[in-house]
Design a protein around this motif. Structure first.
Motif: not given
Lengths: 621, 464
Positions: B348-351
């Motif tokens: 979700r954060a996808n960093h």
């Protein structure tokens, strides 16, 4: 050949890698906090929530500064799809060229950073962030745009709060707010409080009470994704704080009196300062010419109006009541009388002949006592009385004697709040000047001067100067018979009551018993024939006052008048100073009387007097 | 008395438990990383964790099959299995490219990566071949055939291209080294072609793994300091770093010669001198050519090497993936951010890109902190040691070589994958065995391990 020992090489290798990785992880995760900080930089965003500024009421509960909702048209490039520039430009009333230029302007406004390693410069602009495309639109303006925004994805409205001044008066008191600049953001005095886009008080109350009025910013920590979407509040909102608006601020100001005073002072240069003697609260402070404070609301207005106000030859932005240092003229005789009495160099019944060879005077009766001296404003009387203060015969030579005498005199003056900035709650004050021996030593040399050198101070001319605020305070001191609260603007913040710094009574060095004869003199100035301010007379209100006519080498004399009313239990002390208007009794005295009547009776009966003042053009140029 | 049919009796339970622990840890990490509250069921087939559950099920089923098949099959059919995997590698080249590589072979909705399975075929055939030529490990023929077995899939995988898996194939060199294979036949052919040189053996061919370390070390040192200059505290003096490297090699040679000459006879002294001189010349040549070749590299290759060596820093650009993963790992702290608490590396954060596959260590380390990371490393090390122990207890060379192959392949994946997450290794896209999300890797590693378990369980049967 046996190669079994080679398994040692392999096992050693694997073990070494494992151990190195373990140490590396220990270093990265436990010892070095670089990565934690980087993770914060990457994922945690700190959102500041700015509360609306505190609202401000006048002494009668009238709202003088409120907030109004305006709208920014926000633009987020990453969400824009197939923008019909022509249609959009039409919607906001621009040309397509201007729209394109605005996109570039926003991008360039964000600045760039230089990446040393890649040897390239990258913009700080992020397409996933929302930027205001149009700022501070009114409800009417946004109402024409908002209904059509669904055709332009990537654009949306966002409310923002700005100041509103319902009375259009008191600009010089209230001040204005403006967006912080780069210097403010990095200024250590502000403790990194301000972020780009924040507003801050730039003048007046807004500036002095900035820390109160701005309220308390709220902070929300959120975790964001790589696409800048907010995911969740950080640590369940544990570190978040709510934005707190400042409690309402109540001023001592009477906004209607202020508005009335501004009207009286139209087409004139000068000031009116009115103070409530019993509290020190400033009832009104008019600086003429003035301007509508709504002219400086919002970036667009400031950009448009500020330069014009700054360059206006009437200098509307200059806070005259605080910063204009005028010679006080004859009103100074009031203080001189009090000091002479206290020092015992005269008594109430001392008379001096009106010897015009000492200093010029007008024709009047013999000043046989101090009341008459005030009433007639006799110049030679004060020449002789003040000479007695300065030259008390304590030293052998006149020069040494004058030095001692002047310094005693100066100490008295300081106790009246003169020659210094009053510790009031507004910025922009000037101290005025009460010359002491050091001052004259600098000009004439040590023991090179005596009373005869400095005689013009005895009648409030020459080196002595006062600000109109100090003049009004002087009227309040006399009304109080010897004490004053520092003149101030704020009555209370929320339910604070009078602020602690304004609860201290300041006593002058003159005993209360010496005031009544002076007050009697002032009563006669207004209320008896032969007084210099009969134009300030009002059949219902006994006003005590003193006129002054300040000699002005550059043009017409200045007209000055200070007064308080009513005689018993004074409710208002006032100073009126009109530049280049001539004799004090002609313009300033009637103006003051109108202000007093307006304040005490809420209405003015003598409309002819009012009309005469309002219609007068006295800019003197 | 042992029952011949009881397949559970001789299973190496510690290794199997290790496997199950890692699979479980991997699945829970995939679940937490890819978690989506709208598809919260672990068995939701729309989500990576649902699919991973399926792959684990398939893998366990394949493991059971492996156990049911007689172990001699693997040896007998080593060549056909190898052939099939090669065929798949050829077929996959004609498949449409995904992310610029012809790596995926589609079956309906699912795809497999033949390169993952090629490791099994190669391991089986190499073990089978080397165990037949035990007495002739130093012959030219053995060297050529064993290296060809490795090289053919390598070349095919390079064509995809899949650099990560190519690197993994070098793990077989460790196996060859362990078995005592020497490259001398090849090297002597070259050196003895020079008139007057009559070597019987070289260190180069026999000790190729330690020499490889020396070479890698020398390369890194050369790259690190070849661009710098130093002045020996003398103002105005700028000695190029490369000169410094050569001086250091010469000094090292001097020390080695001094040590050797003290320990050897007069005749051997002369030989030691020649060895040192040749070593010096080869090292210098290599150092110079590395420096020269590096400058000839394409800019993106060059920058990737510079990033890993820490010569430049570009955390938001070229080094985005690796740096984000490192920030995630490092921010885990001592005890981690808690399960499902990966604020950087969750999908979700996808960093951190690829956080459920190649970079899965970073969400794990972010959520479980130093404690979790160290436990994971310990489990892997335990597994690797267990495999080496199994290898060394085999009386049959075929079993031992296969066990070594499995051990070294797993070790490579472990070291490169975690090394990439902690900034030691450039970004090489290979999965963390049993842990990363992905059907091909889960199945191929499971088969690799279950074949080992099967062979090991029958180690005593070889006596019959």
């Amino acid at each position: 050949m046996n190669f079994d020992s080679r398994r040692i090489v392999i096992i050693t290798f694997i073990t070494t890698i494992g151990v190195i990785y373990g140490f590396r992880l220990f270093y990265m995760q436990v010892i070095d906090d670089t990565w934690t900080l980087e993770a914060q930089r990457i994922a945690e965003k700190r959102h500041q929530i700015t509360p609306p500024r505190g609202v401000i009421f006048d002494r009668n509960g009238k709202m003088v500064v409120s907030n109004e909702t305006y709208y920014n048209l926000m633009m987020q490039e990453s969400e824009i799809t197939n923008l019909d520039t022509a249609a959009f430009a039409k919607l906001i009333g621009w040309t397509p060229k201007e729209v394109r230029a605005r996109f570039i302007e926003i991008r360039e406004g964000e600045g760039t950073y230089y990446n040393k390693n890649q040897d390239r410069t990258t913009s700080n602009y992020q397409s996933v962030r929302a930027y205001p495309f149009l700022k501070e639109l009114t409800l009417d303006e946004i109402a024409n745009i908002a209904p059509h925004l669904d055709k332009f994805p990537g654009f949306r409205e966002e409310p923002t709060s700005m100041r509103k001044y319902p009375y259009k008066s008191g600009a010089n008191i209230l001040g204005y707010i403006a967006e912080v600049n780069k210097e403010d953001i990095v200024d250590t005095a502000y403790h990194n409080y301000y972020r780009s886009g924040d507003n801050m008080g730039r003048a007046g109350i807004e500036r002095y009470y900035e820390q109160t009025l701005r309220g308390q910013k709220g902070v929300k920590y959120i975790v964001t994704s790589a696409l800048n979407n907010a995911l969740e509040s950080f640590a369940g909102g544990k570190y978040d704080t709510t934005a707190l608006q400042s409690p309402a601020m109540k001023l001592g100001l009477d906004i209607e009196l202020q508005a009335y005073g501004e009207k009286l002072m139209q087409n004139k240069k000068g000031c009116i300062v009115a103070v409530e003697p019993s509290t020190g609260e400033v009832l009104s402070m008019i600086s003429a010419p003035s301007y509508d404070p709504n002219l400086l609301v919002g970036k667009r207005n400031i950009k448009q109006n500020y330069p014009a106000l700054l360059l206006d030859e009437g200098r509307p932005l200059f806070p005259r009541p605080l910063a204009s240092e005028y010679p006080p003229g004859s009103i100074f005789k009031l203080v001189q009388s009090l000091i002479a009495l206290q020092e015992g160099v005269i008594d109430v019944n001392t008379g001096f002949p009106c010897n015009k060879s000492l200093v010029g005077c007008h024709n009047h009766g013999y000043p046989s006592d101090i009341m008459k001296a005030v009433q007639f404003s006799c110049n030679p009387y004060y020449y002789q009385a003040v000479r007695k203060i300065i030259q008390q015969g304590k030293k052998k030579t006149a020069f040494a004697d004058a030095e001692v005498g002047l310094n005693i005199w100066a100490e008295y003056m300081y106790s009246f709040g003169l020659g210094q900035k009053l510790p009031s709650d507004i910025t922009g004050q000037r101290p005025g000047r009460i010359p002491d021996s050091k001052y004259y030593d600098k000009w004439y040399g040590h023991h090179q001067w005596a009373f005869s050198t400095i005689r013009s101070v005895s009648i409030g001319q020459g080196e002595v100067t006062m600000t109109p605020l100090q003049m009004a305070n002087l009227a309040a001191i006399i009304a109080n018979k010897g004490w004053f609260y520092t003149p101030h603007f704020v009555k209370s913040v929320g339910n604070s009551g009078t602020l602690p710094e304004f609860r201290k009574k300041n006593y002058t060095m003159v005993d209360a018993k010496y005031y009544p004869p002076i007050i009697e003199g002032m009563r006669r100035v207004v209320n008896e024939s032969g007084g210099t301010a009969i134009m300030a007379r009002n059949s219902e209100i006994i006003t005590c006052g003193k006129t002054g006519t300040v000699q002005n080498p550059h043009g017409q004399d200045h007209s000055v008048f200070i007064a308080f009313a009513p005689l018993n239990n004074p409710k208002i002390a006032i100073a009126v100073f009109i530049e280049n208007a001539g004799f004090g009794g002609t313009w300033s005295a009637p103006t003051a009387s109108l202000m007093i009547e307006k304040y005490l009776n809420r209405a003015v009966k003598d409309l002819a007097k009012e009309k005469r003042i309002m219609d007068a053009h006295l800019s003197g140029l | 008395m042992r029952k011949k049919n009881d397949i559970t009796q001789d299973i190496d339970w510690p290794l199997l438990v290790c496997y199950l622990v890692l699979v479980t840890m991997g699945l829970t990490t995939v679940y937490s990383t890819a978690f989506n509250s709208e598809h919260s069921s672990l068995f939701d087939m729309a989500m990576p964790y649902g699919k991973q559950v399926m792959w684990i099920g398939v893998s366990l089923f394949l493991g059971l099959l492996v156990f049911l098949i007689d172990s001699s099959i693997y040896r007998k059919f080593a060549l056909p299995i190898y052939g099939v995997t090669l065929a798949l590698l050829v077929i996959v080249l004609f498949m449409p490219a995904i992310n610029g590589a012809h790596a995926w072979l589609g079956f309906g909705g699912f795809g497999i990566q033949p390169a993952e399975f090629a490791k099994i075929g190669t391991a089986l055939l190499l073990s089978s071949y080397l165990s037949t030529v035990s007495m002739h490990l130093q012959t030219m023929k053995t060297v050529l055939i064993s290296n060809t077995i490795i090289l053919v899939p390598v070349v095919l995988i390079m064509l995809q291209p899949d650099a990560g898996t190519v690197v993994v194939f070098t793990s077989f060199l460790f196996v060859l080294y362990r078995e005592g294979l020497s490259y001398d036949p090849l090297i002597l052919k070259i050196t003895n072609a020079f008139p007057g040189i009559r070597f019987k053996q070289t260190w180069l061919g026999t000790h190729f793994i330690p020499i490889m370390f020396y070479v890698v070390f020398l390369c890194i040192v050369t790259l690190l300091i070849s661009k710098t200059t130093f002045g020996l505290f003398i103002p105005g003096l700028h000695i190029p770093g490369l000169v410094g490297v050569i001086i250091a090699i010469a000094a090292l040679g001097g020390i080695v010669y001094w040590l050797l000459s003290r320990m050897s006879s007069k005749r051997e002294k002369k030989r030691a001198f020649i060895v040192v001189i040749i070593g010096f010349l080869l090292s210098t040549f290599m150092s110079l050519s590395v420096s020269f070749l590096f400058n000839g590299l394409a800019p993106h290759q060059k920058s990737r090497i510079e990033l890993v060596l820490g010569m430049v820093e570009d955390k938001d650009g070229e080094d985005y993936n690796r740096f984000r993963a490192m920030a995630a790992v490092g921010s885990g702290g001592f005890a981690g951010k808690g399960y499902k608490g990966a604020s950087l590396s969750s999908v979700r954060a996808n960093h951190v890109p690829e956080s459920e596959t190649d970079f899965i260590f970073s969400p794990f380390a972010e959520e479980w902190g130093f404690i979790g990371s160290v436990i994971l490393i310990a489990v892997y090390l335990f597994m690797l040691f267990r495999i080496l122990l199994i290898a060394e207890r085999q009386r049959n060379r075929y079993y031992r070589i296969y066990a070594y192959s499995v051990g070294m392949i797993l070790f490579y994946h472990f070291a490169i994958n975690i090394g990439m997450n902690i900034g030691f290794v450039p970004v090489i896209g290979i999965p963390l065995p049993f842990f990363s999300y992905g059907g091909s890797s889960m199945m191929s590693f499971s088969i690799l391990l279950f074949v080992l378990l099967k062979l090991d369980s029958q180690r005593r049967d070889m006596l019959y």
